[in-house]
Structures are given as C-alpha cells and as structure tokens.
Motif scaffolding. Structure first.
Motif, PDB file in Angstrom:
ATOM      1  N   THR A  59      -0.751 -18.293   0.505  1.00 26.40           N
ATOM      2  CA  THR A  59       0.701 -18.460   0.575  1.00 26.40           C
ATOM      3  C   THR A  59       1.470 -17.287  -0.011  1.00 26.40           C
ATOM      4  O   THR A  59       2.672 -17.144   0.262  1.00 26.40           O
ATOM      5  N   TRP A  60       0.827 -16.474  -0.848  1.00 27.78           N
ATOM      6  CA  TRP A  60       1.558 -15.416  -1.555  1.00 27.78           C
ATOM      7  C   TRP A  60       2.059 -14.296  -0.642  1.00 27.78           C
ATOM      8  O   TRP A  60       2.867 -13.482  -1.065  1.00 27.78           O
ATOM      9  N   PHE A  61       1.579 -14.254   0.601  1.00 23.32           N
ATOM     10  CA  PHE A  61       2.065 -13.212   1.520  1.00 23.32           C
ATOM     11  C   PHE A  61       3.356 -13.622   2.235  1.00 23.32           C
ATOM     12  O   PHE A  61       4.053 -12.774   2.783  1.00 23.32           O
ATOM     13  N   PHE A  62       3.687 -14.920   2.231  1.00 25.37           N
ATOM     14  CA  PHE A  62       4.722 -15.426   3.126  1.00 25.37           C
ATOM     15  C   PHE A  62       5.951 -15.925   2.363  1.00 25.37           C
ATOM     16  O   PHE A  62       5.915 -16.088   1.147  1.00 25.37           O
ATOM     17  N   GLY A  63       7.000 -16.164   3.142  1.00 22.41           N
ATOM     18  CA  GLY A  63       8.241 -16.682   2.602  1.00 22.41           C
ATOM     19  C   GLY A  63       9.082 -17.268   3.713  1.00 22.41           C
ATOM     20  O   GLY A  63       8.757 -17.168   4.897  1.00 22.41           O
ATOM     21  N   LEU A  64      10.187 -17.926   3.314  1.00 25.22           N
ATOM     22  CA  LEU A  64      11.125 -18.504   4.271  1.00 25.22           C
ATOM     23  C   LEU A  64      12.374 -17.633   4.306  1.00 25.22           C
ATOM     24  O   LEU A  64      13.055 -17.470   3.299  1.00 25.22           O
ATOM     25  N   GLN A  65      12.667 -17.084   5.463  1.00 23.01           N
ATOM     26  CA  GLN A  65      13.790 -16.146   5.614  1.00 23.01           C
ATOM     27  C   GLN A  65      14.909 -16.814   6.401  1.00 23.01           C
ATOM     28  O   GLN A  65      14.665 -17.572   7.346  1.00 23.01           O
ATOM     29  N   LEU A  99      -1.207 -15.129  11.960  1.00 23.45           N
ATOM     30  CA  LEU A  99       0.235 -15.006  11.731  1.00 23.45           C
ATOM     31  C   LEU A  99       0.633 -13.543  11.524  1.00 23.45           C
ATOM     32  O   LEU A  99       1.672 -13.084  12.024  1.00 23.45           O
ATOM     33  N   PHE A 100      -0.182 -12.797  10.767  1.00 29.08           N
ATOM     34  CA  PHE A 100       0.101 -11.372  10.600  1.00 29.08           C
ATOM     35  C   PHE A 100       0.017 -10.632  11.937  1.00 29.08           C
ATOM     36  O   PHE A 100       0.843  -9.759  12.231  1.00 29.08           O
ATOM     37  N   PHE A 101      -0.989 -10.959  12.710  1.00 26.35           N
ATOM     38  CA  PHE A 101      -1.150 -10.312  14.025  1.00 26.35           C
ATOM     39  C   PHE A 101       0.080 -10.530  14.897  1.00 26.35           C
ATOM     40  O   PHE A 101       0.618  -9.579  15.492  1.00 26.35           O
ATOM     41  N   LEU A 102       0.553 -11.767  14.968  1.00 30.98           N
ATOM     42  CA  LEU A 102       1.716 -12.059  15.806  1.00 30.98           C
ATOM     43  C   LEU A 102       2.965 -11.343  15.292  1.00 30.98           C
ATOM     44  O   LEU A 102       3.762 -10.805  16.092  1.00 30.98           O
ATOM     45  N   GLN A 103       3.148 -11.314  13.950  1.00 27.33           N
ATOM     46  CA  GLN A 103       4.350 -10.683  13.405  1.00 27.33           C
ATOM     47  C   GLN A 103       4.321  -9.176  13.602  1.00 27.33           C
ATOM     48  O   GLN A 103       5.332  -8.571  13.999  1.00 27.33           O
ATOM     49  N   VAL A 104       3.197  -8.529  13.316  1.00 26.79           N
ATOM     50  CA  VAL A 104       3.100  -7.070  13.489  1.00 26.79           C
ATOM     51  C   VAL A 104       3.243  -6.698  14.964  1.00 26.79           C
ATOM     52  O   VAL A 104       3.894  -5.705  15.319  1.00 26.79           O
ATOM     53  N   LYS A 105       2.650  -7.485  15.835  1.00 30.05           N
ATOM     54  CA  LYS A 105       2.781  -7.230  17.281  1.00 30.05           C
ATOM     55  C   LYS A 105       4.244  -7.293  17.704  1.00 30.05           C
ATOM     56  O   LYS A 105       4.725  -6.434  18.471  1.00 30.05           O
ATOM     57  N   LYS A 106       4.969  -8.315  17.216  1.00 27.60           N
ATOM     58  CA  LYS A 106       6.390  -8.427  17.551  1.00 27.60           C
ATOM     59  C   LYS A 106       7.188  -7.244  17.010  1.00 27.60           C
ATOM     60  O   LYS A 106       8.087  -6.720  17.679  1.00 27.60           O
ATOM     61  N   GLN A 107       6.855  -6.804  15.784  1.00 28.59           N
ATOM     62  CA  GLN A 107       7.561  -5.653  15.209  1.00 28.59           C
ATOM     63  C   GLN A 107       7.311  -4.376  16.018  1.00 28.59           C
ATOM     64  O   GLN A 107       8.223  -3.557  16.193  1.00 28.59           O
ATOM     65  N   PRO A 111      -0.634  -6.782   3.005  1.00 33.23           N
ATOM     66  CA  PRO A 111      -1.818  -6.350   2.255  1.00 33.23           C
ATOM     67  C   PRO A 111      -2.038  -4.851   2.403  1.00 33.23           C
ATOM     68  O   PRO A 111      -1.598  -4.232   3.377  1.00 33.23           O
ATOM     69  N   GLU A 112      -2.742  -4.282   1.438  1.00 34.85           N
ATOM     70  CA  GLU A 112      -3.102  -2.866   1.552  1.00 34.85           C
ATOM     71  C   GLU A 112      -4.224  -2.673   2.578  1.00 34.85           C
ATOM     72  O   GLU A 112      -4.194  -1.751   3.382  1.00 34.85           O
ATOM     73  N   LYS A 113      -5.235  -3.556   2.508  1.00 36.39           N
ATOM     74  CA  LYS A 113      -6.354  -3.485   3.435  1.00 36.39           C
ATOM     75  C   LYS A 113      -6.531  -4.876   4.041  1.00 36.39           C
ATOM     76  O   LYS A 113      -6.979  -5.807   3.373  1.00 36.39           O
ATOM     77  N   VAL A 114      -6.166  -4.974   5.286  1.00 34.34           N
ATOM     78  CA  VAL A 114      -6.148  -6.288   5.945  1.00 34.34           C
ATOM     79  C   VAL A 114      -7.536  -6.902   6.014  1.00 34.34           C
ATOM     80  O   VAL A 114      -7.701  -8.126   5.868  1.00 34.34           O
ATOM     81  N   GLU A 115      -8.553  -6.069   6.237  1.00 30.90           N
ATOM     82  CA  GLU A 115      -9.898  -6.605   6.417  1.00 30.90           C
ATOM     83  C   GLU A 115     -10.424  -7.262   5.142  1.00 30.90           C
ATOM     84  O   GLU A 115     -11.199  -8.225   5.198  1.00 30.90           O
ATOM     85  N   GLU A 116      -9.995  -6.740   3.959  1.00 29.21           N
ATOM     86  CA  GLU A 116     -10.480  -7.279   2.690  1.00 29.21           C
ATOM     87  C   GLU A 116      -9.609  -8.409   2.164  1.00 29.21           C
ATOM     88  O   GLU A 116     -10.106  -9.335   1.510  1.00 29.21           O
ATOM     89  N   GLU A 117      -8.313  -8.384   2.440  1.00 31.23           N
ATOM     90  CA  GLU A 117      -7.391  -9.320   1.792  1.00 31.23           C
ATOM     91  C   GLU A 117      -7.073 -10.552   2.624  1.00 31.23           C
ATOM     92  O   GLU A 117      -6.777 -11.607   2.052  1.00 31.23           O
ATOM     93  N   GLN A 170      -8.176 -16.090   5.520  1.00 28.20           N
ATOM     94  CA  GLN A 170      -8.095 -17.184   6.470  1.00 28.20           C
ATOM     95  C   GLN A 170      -7.765 -16.676   7.878  1.00 28.20           C
ATOM     96  O   GLN A 170      -7.036 -15.688   8.044  1.00 28.20           O
ATOM     97  N   GLU A 171      -8.280 -17.391   8.835  1.00 27.82           N
ATOM     98  CA  GLU A 171      -7.998 -17.014  10.232  1.00 27.82           C
ATOM     99  C   GLU A 171      -6.541 -17.247  10.579  1.00 27.82           C
ATOM    100  O   GLU A 171      -5.933 -16.450  11.308  1.00 27.82           O
ATOM    101  N   ILE A 172      -5.934 -18.315  10.036  1.00 26.07           N
ATOM    102  CA  ILE A 172      -4.525 -18.579  10.311  1.00 26.07           C
ATOM    103  C   ILE A 172      -3.645 -17.487   9.717  1.00 26.07           C
ATOM    104  O   ILE A 172      -2.657 -17.065  10.324  1.00 26.07           O
ATOM    105  N   THR A 173      -4.020 -17.000   8.515  1.00 27.78           N
ATOM    106  CA  THR A 173      -3.257 -15.896   7.898  1.00 27.78           C
ATOM    107  C   THR A 173      -3.337 -14.655   8.773  1.00 27.78           C
ATOM    108  O   THR A 173      -2.327 -13.990   9.046  1.00 27.78           O
ATOM    109  N   GLN A 174      -4.534 -14.357   9.201  1.00 28.42           N
ATOM    110  CA  GLN A 174      -4.741 -13.189  10.065  1.00 28.42           C
ATOM    111  C   GLN A 174      -3.962 -13.335  11.365  1.00 28.42           C
ATOM    112  O   GLN A 174      -3.334 -12.377  11.840  1.00 28.42           O
TER     113      GLN A 174
END
Length: 552
Positions: A51-57, A109-117, A94-100, A103-107
């Motif tokens: 949860t520490w990577f995310f927030g409500l905007q 969500l990051f994939f979808l957000q970075v792709k959109k950006q 994260p600094e290094k996505v592969e290490e940090e 969870q698959e759901i975390t990965q």
C-alpha cells in the motif's frame, strides 16, 4: 428493541467512487472515516498489500491533491460531489521495479499507470522504444502470437503509440501494426506478468519516469524553474528541459527539508555546502512538494534498512509464487507444446485423412468414370459392331454394285466397242455412199452431158433432116396435097419413128437418173438419221460410264 431504535443507531454514510486505471468501484463510507480508513477499504477490495506506493488523488480548483491519511475525509478540501470521486494511483515509484514490486496486482497497476503516462506523453519515450513497449503491452493482453488467430487489423482498436510518434512519422496504421507485430512475434512464451515487468524495466530507465514536476522560483525575482521529485532525490530543471536536471540532490545527501509558507529549504548533509531555497506560487504546492519529499525519503531509507517481518514474508511469498508460477508456466508451456504437437499430429492425421478421402473420392470418381467409360465403350463397341455390320452390308452391296458396274462397264465397253464398230462401219458406209454419190453424180453429170449432146445431136439431126427435106422436096410446100409421094412419106415416117424412139430412150434415161438421185437422197437421209441415233447412243453410254465411275 424497536426497529426505530435500530435505525437511529445506524451510522450516517456518504458515497465515494474509486477510479483505478482500468476499473471503477463505489463504496459507502461512514461520516467519521479518516482517509486511511477509505484507503484501506480500497486496498482490501483490490487485494493489495504493498500500500505504501499508492494514494487517493482528487482535483480541486484545477490542482491535483492527495487525500491525507490522518484526517477525516469530509474535513478535507474535497469536491462537493455525490458520489465523491477519487483516483487510486501510484504516488511513489520504486527505484528497481523487479526487486520492489512483489505482488502481481501491484505490478499490474504500475504497468497500467506508466503505460497511460507514456501514451498521454507525460513521460517522453523515443519512437523505437515505444514500438518495443507496445509489443510487450500486446503480449500482456493477447498472449502468444498466433498468425492464424491474430490476423492483420487485430490491433486497430488498441491505443499503443503516443500521438506525437504517429504525427512524427507518416506511416499508416497497417505499417505501425506490422512493426509492432514483428516484435510481438518474438515474445512467444512470455507470460502476462513477465511481459508487464519487462515493460516496466524498460520504462524505469526513461528520464521522466516517476518524476513529479512543479513550477518554482529560485528567488523572489521569480526566475522560472521546475522542481522534480522522484525516488532518487530532488532535481532542478530549466523550464524548457525536463530531461537533464541542472542540479540534483540525492536523498542520501540531504540533511533536512523545511517548509514555511511559500518557501522550501533544502539543507545538504555537507554543512559547508550551500543551502538551497526556492519559492512556489501557492502554499498548497509547497505542502504537496513537502509531502512527496517526505514519502520518497521514507521509502529511500526503508530500502536501505533490513526488511520488516511483513516485507520478508511478502518477499518469501512472492518468491514462492514466482517459483510456483515458473513451474506452472513451464508445465503449461510443456502442455502447450504437447498440445501443439498433438494438434500438429492431429492436423497431419486430418490432412492425411483428408488426402486419403480425397484419393478415395478421386478413385471412386475414376472408377465411376471408368464404369461410364466402359459403358460408353460398350455402347460404342455395339454401335461400332452395328456400323461394322452395316459397313459390311454396305460393302457387300458396294461389291455387288461394283460387280454390276463392272459388268455394266464391260457391257458399256462392249456396246461402246460395237457402237464404235458400227460408227466405223457407218463412217465406211458414209464414205462409200459419198464416193458412190460422187460417182453417181459424176455419172449423172456424164449422162446429163450425154443427154445434152444427144439432144444437141437430135436437134442438129432434126435441123439437118429438115434442111434435107426442104432441099429434096421443095414442091411439097407448094403442093401439099400431092399424094404420089407415099414412098418418101414412108421414109420420113421411118425417120420420125427412129427419132421418137431415141427420144423415148432419152426420157427413160432421164427418168432412171432422176429415180436414182431420189433413191440416193432417201438413202442419205436414212443414213443421217442412223448417224444421229448412233451419236445419241454413244452420248448415253458416255453418261453411264461417268455415273459408273462415280459409283465405283
């Protein structure tokens, strides 16, 4: 307890709408809930532990702000909506996505957000890298490339490239799809989570990845700069260049960050180094920068400490999960390979069966054709036999006709020979008749001449007798009634009798000549009629010979 009492004890709620990158959810929240209560509810609904990577905007007055975890939701400056909308997004990277990212759901969500950006051009990416990233996105969505299933045009409705790249190169959608598919075909065997991780590993090396930009001024003269905060530190950029920072402060080199109204101060760890101060146009921007700095710094320090029990458990679980997925993927790959081999064998058997069926069908068709040909040949043989019989009959008839014609020809030849002989005889007779006619004509001419000479002699004799009479008996004219001259009269009568007899002979001769001439003319006419008949018979024989030649 009455129903009214139960209703009074039910807490008051308000509705919120949570918007993730690929979904929307609605929740009923109690009026007293803090931001952390709502955030935990969303994380439980998603099954998210990191949860520490995310927030409500949320957006208020055109500015993006993060919901504070330690304050009540309704006490914060949020939009007055029903339901209230919040975006569940990654706040820290994260600094290094592969290490940090464990969870698959975390990965995901990051994939979808970075792709959109990247597609929204918030993160700059070169055209070559965008094509490669698009191929991993396609692999994550569609799985392994199958040319039989993924036909041309299957990416027509997918947004895979930034509009800037599409405008930069004048290529058609089919050409872009061909380029992406060429890379996509090489990712065969890569699972969805692996493809998403490869996408993030490429994206984390981009200059603008994970950077939050804010407009600032280095002094009160309002020199325009950009301040960027990311997982590695704080960076200062010129207003027109977001790639290369003019100055950077890593988290390990920062001793303290302080915020007072519109001023933010960065104190380096080295006390001799210059303290960096900057100003922002609004206090809220300063507070947002300060929050991001604290959060990124805390994560930076956490990464360099011993993992907590929770993190160790999560890593162990992630490791086990990866090993299990790896074995599962290997098993699936093996099963897929066996299935593909079985399908190929099945296709080969079906092809062979189809080929055998086709050969059998062709053999049956050939047999049917052979039977039809045999029947046709039998009919033809029967027809040929009948024709042969008919031809034999015709040949026999032709032979008989030939013999008849030969006989007719022989007869015609004999008749022709007889006719020719008759013609020759007729010609001989005609020649004889001509000669006889000439001879008779000459004889008639001689006789006429003799007759003329006889008549001339008779005339001369009569004249001479008359002259003699006149000379001897001149008194007879004077004395016509003189009777004593009986003897002279007797002599005269004798001479007259002789003359009359000669005249009679001449008449008879003339009559005979005339009769012979008439006989000759009659014979000539008959001979000419006979010649005409012979010519007609010869002409008829010639016609029969021609017809006999045509028959033969």
């Amino acid at each position: 307890m009455s129903i009214r009492g139960l209703k009074k004890k039910q807490p008051k709620t308000f509705k919120v709408r949570i918007i993730t990158v690929d979904a929307e959810m609605e929740f009923s929240c109690e009026m007293k809930w803090k931001g952390k209560d709502l955030f935990d509810l969303v994380c439980r609904a998603l099954g998210l532990r990191e949860t520490w990577f995310f927030g409500l905007q949320y957006t208020i007055k055109g500015m993006c702000t993060w919901l504070k975890m330690d304050k009540k939701v309704l006490d914060q400056e949020i939009p007055k909506e029903d339901p209230i909308s919040f975006h569940f997004l990654a706040k820290f990277y994260p600094e290094k996505v592969e290490e940090e990212l464990l969870q698959e759901i975390t990965q995901h969500l990051f994939f979808l957000q970075v792709k959109k950006q990247i597609l929204d051009e918030e993160i700059y990416c070169s055209p070559e890298a965008t094509v490669l990233l698009a191929s991993y996105a396609v692999q994550a969505k569609y799985g392994d490339y199958d040319p039989n299933f993924h036909e041309p045009g299957f990416l027509a409705h997918d947004e895979l490239l930034p509009k800037r790249v599409l405008r930069q190169y004048q290529l058609t959608a089919e050409m872009w799809e061909e380029k992406i598919t060429a890379w996509y075909a090489e990712h065969r065997g890569i699972a969805r989570d692996e493809a998403e991780m490869n996408y993030l590993k490429i994206a984390q090396d981009l200059e603008m990845y994970g950077v939050n930009y804010f407009p600032i001024a280095q002094n009160k003269n309002h020199t325009d700069l950009l301040l960027g905060v990311d997982a590695k530190g704080i960076h200062i950029y010129s207003i027109n260049n977001r790639f290369s920072p003019n100055k950077s402060f890593e988290w390990s080199s920062i001793r303290n960050i302080s915020c007072s109204e519109k001023e933010l101060t960065i104190k380096p760890l080295d006390k001799k180094a210059e303290v960096f101060k900057f100003f922002s146009s609004q206090l809220k921007v300063n507070k947002l920068i300060f929050q991001l700095c604290i959060g990124n710094h805390d994560l930076f320090m956490r990464r360099r400490k011993v993992d907590s029990i929770e993190i160790q458990q999560m890593k162990a679980q992630a490791k086990e999960e990866k090993a299990r997925k790896k074995m599962e993927n290997q098993r699936l790959a093996r099963e897929k390979q066996l299935r593909e081999e079985a399908e190929r064998a099945k296709e080969e058997l079906e092809r062979r069966l189809f080929q055998l069926e086709d050969e059998a069908r062709q053999a049956n068709e050939a047999l049917l054709r052979s039977q039809e040909a045999a029947e046709l040949l039998a009919e033809k043989a029967q027809i040929a036999e009948e024709e042969a019989k008919l031809l034999a009959q015709n040949a026999a008839e032709a032979e008989q006709e030939r013999q008849r014609l030969e006989i007719t020809a022989l007869k015609s030849k004999e008749e022709k020979r007889l006719m020719e002989q008759k013609m020759r005889e007729a010609e001989l007779i005609a020649v004889k008749l001509v000669k006889e006619s000439d001879r008779r004509a000459k004889e008639a001419e001689h006789l006429k001449q003799d007759l003329h000479e006889a008549r001339e002699a008779e005339r001369k004799a009569k004249q001479k007798l008359l002259d003699i009479t006149r000379l001897n008996y001149p008194h007879m004219a004077k004395y016509p009634q003189y009777s004593p001259g009986d003897s002279r009269d007797a002599n005269f009568d004798k001479g007259s009798i002789k003359l009359d007899l000669k005249d009679i002979d001449l008449k008879r001769l003339s009559f005979e000549i005339e009769r012979e001439r008439l006989d000759y003319l009659e014979k000539s006419r008959k001979f000419e009629d006979r010649l005409k008949e012979l010519k007609s018979e010869i002409h008829a024989l010639k016609l029969e010979e021609k017809q006999a030649g045509l028959y033969s």
